[in-house]
Scaffold this active site. Structure first.
Site, short mmCIF file in Angstrom:
data_model
loop_
_atom_site.label_atom_id
_atom_site.label_comp_id
_atom_site.label_asym_id
_atom_site.label_seq_id
_atom_site.Cartn_x
_atom_site.Cartn_y
_atom_site.Cartn_z
N GLU A 117 56.01 -35.13 36.24
CA GLU A 117 57.14 -34.20 36.00
C GLU A 117 57.81 -34.53 34.68
OE1 GLU A 117 59.65 -36.52 35.82
OE2 GLU A 117 61.05 -35.60 37.27
N TRP A 118 57.06 -35.22 33.80
CA TRP A 118 57.41 -35.48 32.40
C TRP A 118 58.72 -36.25 32.21
CZ3 TRP A 118 57.64 -29.72 33.11
CH2 TRP A 118 56.37 -29.17 33.27
N GLY A 119 59.10 -37.02 33.23
CA GLY A 119 60.32 -37.81 33.08
C GLY A 119 61.59 -36.99 33.23
N ASP A 173 51.21 -31.86 38.43
CA ASP A 173 52.02 -31.40 37.29
C ASP A 173 53.23 -30.58 37.75
OD1 ASP A 173 52.56 -31.15 34.59
OD2 ASP A 173 50.55 -30.49 34.06
N ASP A 222 54.42 -34.77 26.68
CA ASP A 222 53.01 -35.07 26.34
C ASP A 222 52.86 -35.86 25.04
OD1 ASP A 222 52.58 -33.52 28.54
OD2 ASP A 222 51.21 -32.12 27.56
C1 GAL Z 1 50.97 -30.87 30.96
C2 GAL Z 1 50.68 -32.33 31.25
C3 GAL Z 1 49.44 -32.71 30.49
C4 GAL Z 1 48.29 -31.85 30.91
C5 GAL Z 1 48.64 -30.38 30.74
C6 GAL Z 1 47.57 -29.48 31.30
O1 GAL Z 1 52.08 -30.47 31.67
O2 GAL Z 1 51.77 -33.11 30.88
O3 GAL Z 1 49.15 -34.08 30.68
O4 GAL Z 1 47.98 -32.12 32.25
O5 GAL Z 1 49.86 -30.07 31.36
O6 GAL Z 1 47.92 -28.12 31.21
#
Ligand code: GAL
Length: 375
Positions: free
Chosen positions: A176-178, A143, A198
């Site tokens: 890294e969320w794109g 993450d 997410d």
């Molecule tokens: C976000 C991630 C999620 C989950 C979450 C956990 O950054 O996109 O899929 O892993 O953190 O805290």
């Protein structure tokens, strides 16, 4: 000569991901979407038991992955400490999963802390990779919270190299969320990369992930996949037909199939969606070309398509609009011509021959998924 070879090897290992994994998109379960931080070893064992016996493993689901919240601190020697109450013996837990014929995944973060403020791996990549390998970990989701502002292109390869060094093949899933258009650089770094923020368990969120992920369809392929986030099928926020759309699109887009519901208490309907072998076969097709949207009307009649290794074409006739309508795929839009046989992958039925176009009535927020084979 030896020295040259050595230099070549070092250069190679620090420039590419070469773990032989992800030839088709990964399939498994992840704890986050349903359980958030309420996880422990009991849940993992029950999930593995259920997966191994209820048809999910037989359908191809393999990874049992825990997400954020398993780690609490670092020991004085800097190795990571799992929560002593919820995960008293990580190595034993992982053996339990392996003994079910399944694989095990963990989560960490390319920052000082994870998103839930647990210790991250930034600066501890080698020691953490070594620890994971010594426990028998098969998969790492990595993450992006609480990072130091360095570009992901710079931070994520550090963990890739640390994982490579362990000699254990560990699937490397970038999250890294794109942010930095990972599709354009991450195939050398990880086996999959998130293209979006997410997902939430509702239609608008799911559909927005699809649209964002679609932009990058050309960049996916064996060894590296676009990841529009994990499945919400079975979590209760969408209708049956909306979950069918969700699963159909994830399969056609060659997205990771990571189940996000409570496998241990899932309904027959959820299990039926997640184990549709004809739809999964599209996802796992060895050609590995991500299907994409080829046409859309202003009323939300959408055609999605992608080629398969046997020269057939997988097609989704999607209605993202608000009223029932006919949706037509034109062969010229989906890379076909002439006549094709039709297989309906949700009805599990052969539906004769079509020439030049195929049309079906589709309800609002619903989809028909077909496999067209040229004759
Ligand atoms: C976000 C991630 C999620 C989950 C979450 C956990 O950054 O996109 O899929 O892993 O953190 O805290």
């Amino acid at each position: 000569m030896k020295a040259l070879l050595l230099i070549a090897c070092i250069l190679h290992s620090s420039l590419s991901l070469d773990n032989g994994l992800g030839k088709t998109p990964q399939m498994g379960w992840n704890s986050w979407n349903h359980f958030r931080c309420s996880i422990n070893d009991q849940l993992v064992m029950e999930t593995a038991d259920a997966m191994a016996s209820n048809g999910l493993k037989a359908a191809g689901y393999q990874y049992v992955n825990i997400d954020d919240c398993w780690q609490v601190a670092r020991f004085p020697n800097k190795t990571i400490q799992p929560d002593p109450k919820n995960f008293p013996d990580m190595k034993q837990l992982i053996s339990y999963v392996h003994n079910k014929g399944l694989k095990f995944g963990l989560y960490s973060d390319a920052g000082t802390k994870t998103c839930q403020k647990r210790p991250g791996s930034l600066g501890y990549e080698d020691i953490d990779a070594e620890t994971y390998a010594s426990w028998g970990v098969d998969y790492l989701k990595y993450d992006n919270c609480n990072n130091d502002g360095t570009k992901p292109e710079v931070r994520y390869p550090v963990m890739r190299d640390a994982l490579n060094k362990t000699g254990r093949p560990i699937f490397y899933s970038l999250c890294e969320w794109g942010r930095d258009d990972p599709a354009t650089w991450a195939s050398k770094v990880g086996n999959s990369w998130r293209t979006t923020s997410d997902i939430r368990d509702n239609w608008d969120s799911m559909y927005s992930k699809v649209v964002e992920n679609d932009k990058w369809w050309k960049y996916a392929g064996p060894g590296g996949w676009n990841d529009p986030d994990m499945l919400e099928v079975g979590n209760g926020g969408m209708s049956h037909n909306e979950y069918v759309v969700h699963f159909s699109l994830w399969c056609l887009m060659k997205a990771p199939l990571l189940i996000g519901c409570d496998i241990h208490n899932m309904s027959k309907d959820t299990l039926d969606i997640l184990t549709n072998s004809e739809v999964i076969a599209v996802n796992q097709d060895p050609l590995g070309v991500q299907g994409h949207r080829v046409n859309m009307t202003s009323d939300g009649a959408e055609v999605w398509a992608g080629p398969l290794s046997d020269k057939s074409v997988a097609v989704i006739l999607l209605n993202s609009g608000s009223k029932t309508q006919n949706v037509t795929a034109h062969f010229s839009d989906i890379g076909m011509s002439g006549t094709a046989s039709v297989r309906d992958l949700w009805a599990h039925a052969d539906q004769g021959m079509v020439t030049n176009t195929v049309t079906r009535p589709v309800d609002s927020h619903s989809a028909v998924m077909l496999r067209l084979k040229p004759q």
